[in-house]
Design an enzyme around this catalytic site. Structure first.
Site, PDB file in Angstrom:
ATOM      1  N   THR A  38       0.746  -1.369  -0.180  1.00 53.01           N
ATOM      2  CA  THR A  38      -0.004   0.144   0.027  1.00 53.01           C
ATOM      3  C   THR A  38       0.798   1.320   0.149  1.00 53.01           C
ATOM      4  O   THR A  38       2.198   1.046  -0.233  1.00 53.01           O
ATOM      5  CB  THR A  38      -0.997   0.007   1.145  1.00 53.01           C
ATOM      6  OG1 THR A  38      -0.155  -0.124   2.582  1.00 53.01           O
ATOM      7  CG2 THR A  38      -2.052  -1.116   1.095  1.00 53.01           C
ATOM      8  N   ASP A  66      10.635   2.868  -9.672  1.00 55.00           N
ATOM      9  CA  ASP A  66       9.603   3.333  -8.831  1.00 55.00           C
ATOM     10  C   ASP A  66       8.360   3.907  -9.428  1.00 55.00           C
ATOM     11  O   ASP A  66       8.414   4.314 -10.597  1.00 55.00           O
ATOM     12  CB  ASP A  66      10.141   4.107  -7.887  1.00 55.00           C
ATOM     13  CG  ASP A  66       9.638   4.381  -6.411  1.00 55.00           C
ATOM     14  OD1 ASP A  66       8.926   3.226  -6.057  1.00 55.00           O
ATOM     15  OD2 ASP A  66       9.521   5.477  -5.734  1.00 55.00           O
ATOM     16  N   GLU A  67       7.404   3.874  -8.773  1.00 52.74           N
ATOM     17  CA  GLU A  67       5.990   4.348  -9.086  1.00 52.74           C
ATOM     18  C   GLU A  67       5.575   3.504 -10.305  1.00 52.74           C
ATOM     19  O   GLU A  67       5.060   4.249 -11.242  1.00 52.74           O
ATOM     20  CB  GLU A  67       5.998   5.866  -9.220  1.00 52.74           C
ATOM     21  CG  GLU A  67       6.492   6.493  -7.983  1.00 52.74           C
ATOM     22  CD  GLU A  67       5.658   6.551  -6.908  1.00 52.74           C
ATOM     23  OE1 GLU A  67       4.481   6.076  -7.037  1.00 52.74           O
ATOM     24  OE2 GLU A  67       5.901   7.238  -5.888  1.00 52.74           O
TER      25      GLU A  67
END
Ligand SMILES: [Zn+2]
Length: 222
Positions: A10, A86-87
């Protein structure tokens, strides 16, 4: 053998911190990597973590092509041993497929980090493709907690403090990056909160639970 690994969790599960640590550990051993991000909280071309660490990164927009980028780098004689991505939930399916090709055809390790589901609790297309293609998918052990103390498995979006389950999939931080309609009403203040599934279903954010506890709002059932 090179591998495509996907680390997911999350919003507060420490993905960006682990991405920076993964890069650091390899750089310490003399390996050379490239760091990518997309719409990071610190702005473009920057990978940042909630703990305050940050590192320059290459911004991945819709037109970015991982395969072409890496081949161009290697062709000009640059060294590339691995990619930290990332992301990755914001990457397109095509971009994730390019990452798999980089692993298979160039034998580079790819470490991808991203959120699995959006605020509607539906899979991001990039994350879905990563689950389908990754050699390993890891659910991060640093677990974020809902206000009730249970494991937070869902991402909630609030607009002006009220939880919403419809709208543009990608709205980062407090800034509306999509739309652009000129309307009289100011853009709502958007923020995110992690919740357990039950409280996501009931749209029970921490602020709302507090209001219910004070008797300002009836307890919802659902
Ligand atoms: Zn909860």
């Amino acid at each position: 053998m090179a591998e495509l690994q996907f680390f997911t969790g999350t919003m507060d599960s420490g993905k960006s911190t682990l991405a920076l640590q993964t890069n650091h550990n390899r750089a310490q051993r003399g390996l050379v990597g490239r760091i990518f991000t997309s719409r990071d909280r610190a702005g473009t071309a920057m990978l940042s973590s909630r703990l305050g660490l940050q590192h320059d990164a290459i911004e991945v927009d819709q037109d970015f092509h991982f395969w072409r980028y890496v081949v161009d780098e290697l062709t000009r004689g640059a060294r590339v041993d691995y990619l930290v991505c990332d992301e990755a939930q914001f990457y397109t399916r095509d971009q994730v497929e390019q990452l798999a090709k980089v692993v298979d055809e160039l034998q580079l390790d790819v470490f991808a980090f991203g959120i699995l589901t959006d605020f509607r609790s539906e899979l991001f297309p990039g994350s879905a493709r990563l689950v389908e293609l990754a050699d390993h998918t890891h659910v991060l052990q640093v677990e974020a907690l809902c206000w009730c103390g249970k494991r937070a498995t869902h991402n909630a979006r609030t607009e002006d403090g009220v939880m919403v389950v419809e709208g543009e999939v990608i709205v980062v931080g407090d800034v509306e990056v999509t739309g652009g309609q000129d309307t009289a009403a100011p853009a709502p203040e958007v923020s995110y909160e992690v919740l357990c599934r039950q409280h996501h279903r009931r749209r029970m954010t921490a602020a709302r639970a507090h209001a219910v506890a004070l008797g300002a709002e009836p307890l919802p059932f659902g």
